[in-house]
Write a protein that holds these residues in place. Structure first.
Motif, PDB file in Angstrom:
ATOM      1  N   TYR A   1       6.570  -3.014 -16.485  1.00 17.71           N
ATOM      2  CA  TYR A   1       5.196  -2.881 -15.621  1.00 17.71           C
ATOM      3  C   TYR A   1       4.384  -4.183 -16.340  1.00 17.71           C
ATOM      4  O   TYR A   1       3.846  -4.880 -15.465  1.00 17.71           O
TER       5      TYR A   1
ATOM      6  N   HIS B   1       2.046  -5.676 -12.885  1.00 22.99           N
ATOM      7  CA  HIS B   1       1.415  -4.543 -11.842  1.00 22.99           C
ATOM      8  C   HIS B   1      -0.002  -4.514 -12.225  1.00 22.99           C
ATOM      9  O   HIS B   1      -0.531  -4.639 -13.415  1.00 22.99           O
ATOM     10  N   GLY B   2      -0.736  -3.838 -11.241  1.00 24.25           N
ATOM     11  CA  GLY B   2      -2.073  -3.813 -11.548  1.00 24.25           C
ATOM     12  C   GLY B   2      -2.324  -2.226 -12.140  1.00 24.25           C
ATOM     13  O   GLY B   2      -3.298  -1.700 -12.496  1.00 24.25           O
ATOM     14  N   PHE B   3      -1.141  -1.583 -12.417  1.00 29.13           N
ATOM     15  CA  PHE B   3      -1.137   0.062 -13.358  1.00 29.13           C
ATOM     16  C   PHE B   3      -0.284  -0.267 -14.356  1.00 29.13           C
ATOM     17  O   PHE B   3       0.503  -1.253 -14.549  1.00 29.13           O
ATOM     18  N   ASP B   4      -0.625   0.529 -15.584  1.00 29.21           N
ATOM     19  CA  ASP B   4       0.328   0.528 -16.563  1.00 29.21           C
ATOM     20  C   ASP B   4       0.802   1.893 -17.166  1.00 29.21           C
ATOM     21  O   ASP B   4      -0.036   2.875 -16.810  1.00 29.21           O
TER      22      ASP B   4
ATOM     23  N   TYR C   1      -2.052   4.420 -15.911  1.00 27.79           N
ATOM     24  CA  TYR C   1      -3.591   4.011 -15.751  1.00 27.79           C
ATOM     25  C   TYR C   1      -3.487   2.345 -15.207  1.00 27.79           C
ATOM     26  O   TYR C   1      -2.664   1.949 -15.409  1.00 27.79           O
ATOM     27  N   THR C   2      -4.983   2.336 -14.747  1.00 33.52           N
ATOM     28  CA  THR C   2      -5.036   0.828 -14.158  1.00 33.52           C
ATOM     29  C   THR C   2      -5.453   0.023 -15.285  1.00 33.52           C
ATOM     30  O   THR C   2      -5.660   0.310 -16.383  1.00 33.52           O
ATOM     31  N   ARG C   3      -4.991  -1.493 -14.982  1.00 36.66           N
ATOM     32  CA  ARG C   3      -5.215  -2.132 -16.168  1.00 36.66           C
ATOM     33  C   ARG C   3      -6.550  -2.529 -16.260  1.00 36.66           C
ATOM     34  O   ARG C   3      -7.572  -2.450 -15.138  1.00 36.66           O
TER      35      ARG C   3
ATOM     36  N   TYR D   1      -8.740  -5.046 -13.998  1.00 35.27           N
ATOM     37  CA  TYR D   1      -8.963  -4.570 -12.641  1.00 35.27           C
ATOM     38  C   TYR D   1      -9.912  -3.430 -12.704  1.00 35.27           C
ATOM     39  O   TYR D   1      -9.997  -2.664 -11.710  1.00 35.27           O
ATOM     40  N   ALA D   2     -10.620  -3.071 -13.629  1.00 34.22           N
ATOM     41  CA  ALA D   2     -11.223  -1.983 -13.675  1.00 34.22           C
ATOM     42  C   ALA D   2     -12.583  -2.097 -12.976  1.00 34.22           C
ATOM     43  O   ALA D   2     -13.222  -1.066 -12.219  1.00 34.22           O
TER      44      ALA D   2
ATOM     45  N   VAL E   1     -11.744  -0.866  -9.545  1.00 28.53           N
ATOM     46  CA  VAL E   1     -11.716   0.485  -9.479  1.00 28.53           C
ATOM     47  C   VAL E   1     -13.023   1.004  -9.356  1.00 28.53           C
ATOM     48  O   VAL E   1     -13.354   2.092  -8.860  1.00 28.53           O
TER      49      VAL E   1
END
Length: 308
Positions: free
Chosen positions: A175, A180-183, A194-196, A199-200, A203
């Motif tokens: 990932y 990706h936008g998530f991890d 979790y979101t990166r 990009y918090a 969110v």
């Protein structure tokens, strides 16, 4: 006696024999007057237990469990109708009778076969390939609401723990490499998506919609004391901060960041500690990942102590 005389006597007896239904009823004899003293009569034999009691015992065993006692030969003979030995069994009765193999016998008891499970069997992938294992892990991680450990994943997928750990590390690295936008990260003793961090902001804009709820300075200070001094009592928190912390501590408990963990043996006061949500919010795996306090302490402690 000669054979002729014996044959004539048997013929006479057969001719004089009258069947029971053709005999005349005997005249009733007048009852004898009973004396005042009761006469001892012959002891009557014990009456046999009626068959109804046996049937009730069998019904009780049927209601208690799924094992049925086998009927004895005498009971089957008494309950079955008298049929000729050469009479053929009807085809319908023979078809409805269970085969002996369907009713296993254990000792002197017969076990009734259970009904098959009506739910259809689901064919699960064998997970021999790493791609199938990664897909199964992703499916589980998408529905968890808290970090899940490698041991539970290994038990669910029936795979070795070492293989599950290697697959999680492989997924996390993949990932990150693909952007990706998530991890997939390890936190609070388990794994979760979790979101990166980059990009918090998007969110938060979507979830909060302009409304931000933050902890006050007093709540942050109290939470820090609990994190480094846990388990700790309210009086200990008040001694460290120098003010009453009851209201702030209730707020942290409501937010799910602090919880009770028993009582102190000497005073009986409640003890408090941080929760799994605290580790998850801070992105920590264990409390050992907390930063040390030494770099944040003042260098002139003696001067502060001697100051009025």
């Amino acid at each position: 006696m000669s054979s002729d005389e014996r044959g004539n006597s048997l013929a006479d007896q057969a001719a004089a024999w009258v069947p029971p239904w053709a005999r005349q009823p005997a005249e009733p004899q007048p009852a004898e007057p009973q004396s005042a003293e009761p006469q001892p009569g012959p002891e009557e034999p014990d009456e046999p237990v009626p068959a109804v009691a046996d049937e009730r015992a069998v019904a009780d065993e049927l209601s208690a469990g799924d094992e049925v006692p086998e009927q004895t030969a005498a009971t089957e003979t008494a309950g079955a109708p008298a049929t000729a030995p050469d009479e053929p069994v009807p085809a319908a009765v023979a078809a409805s009778a269970p085969e002996p193999a369907d009713v296993p016998v254990t000792g002197n008891r017969r076990r009734v076969p259970r009904r098959p499970d009506p739910r259809p069997a689901v064919d699960l992938p064998a997970l021999d390939d790493d791609a199938e294992l990664d897909a199964a892990l992703e499916a589980i991680l998408l529905v968890v609401d808290q970090p899940i450990g490698e041991m539970l994943l290994a038990q669910t997928l029936e795979q070795p723990v070492e293989r599950i750990g290697a697959a999680l590390e492989r997924l996390s690295a993949g990932y990150t490499a693909t952007g990706h936008g998530f991890d997939l990260r390890r936190a609070a003793g388990g794994w979760r998506f979790y979101t990166r961090a980059e990009y918090a902001g998007y969110v938060e804009r979507y979830i909060l919609d302009g409304q931000t709820v933050r902890l006050t300075q007093a709540a942050l200070e109290t939470l820090a004391v609990v994190a480094y001094k846990q388990p700790v009592t309210r009086s200990r928190l008040a001694a460290v901060r120098g003010v009453n912390c009851d209201g702030v501590l209730r707020t942290l408990v409501v937010r799910g960041l602090v919880e009770e963990c028993g009582t102190e043996p000497d005073s009986g006061a409640f003890l408090y500690r941080t929760t799994t949500m605290f580790l998850e919010k801070l992105g920590l795996n264990t409390l050992a990942d907390l930063p040390p306090l030494a770099p944040f302490l003042p260098t002139d402690i003696e001067e502060l102590t001697d100051a009025p």
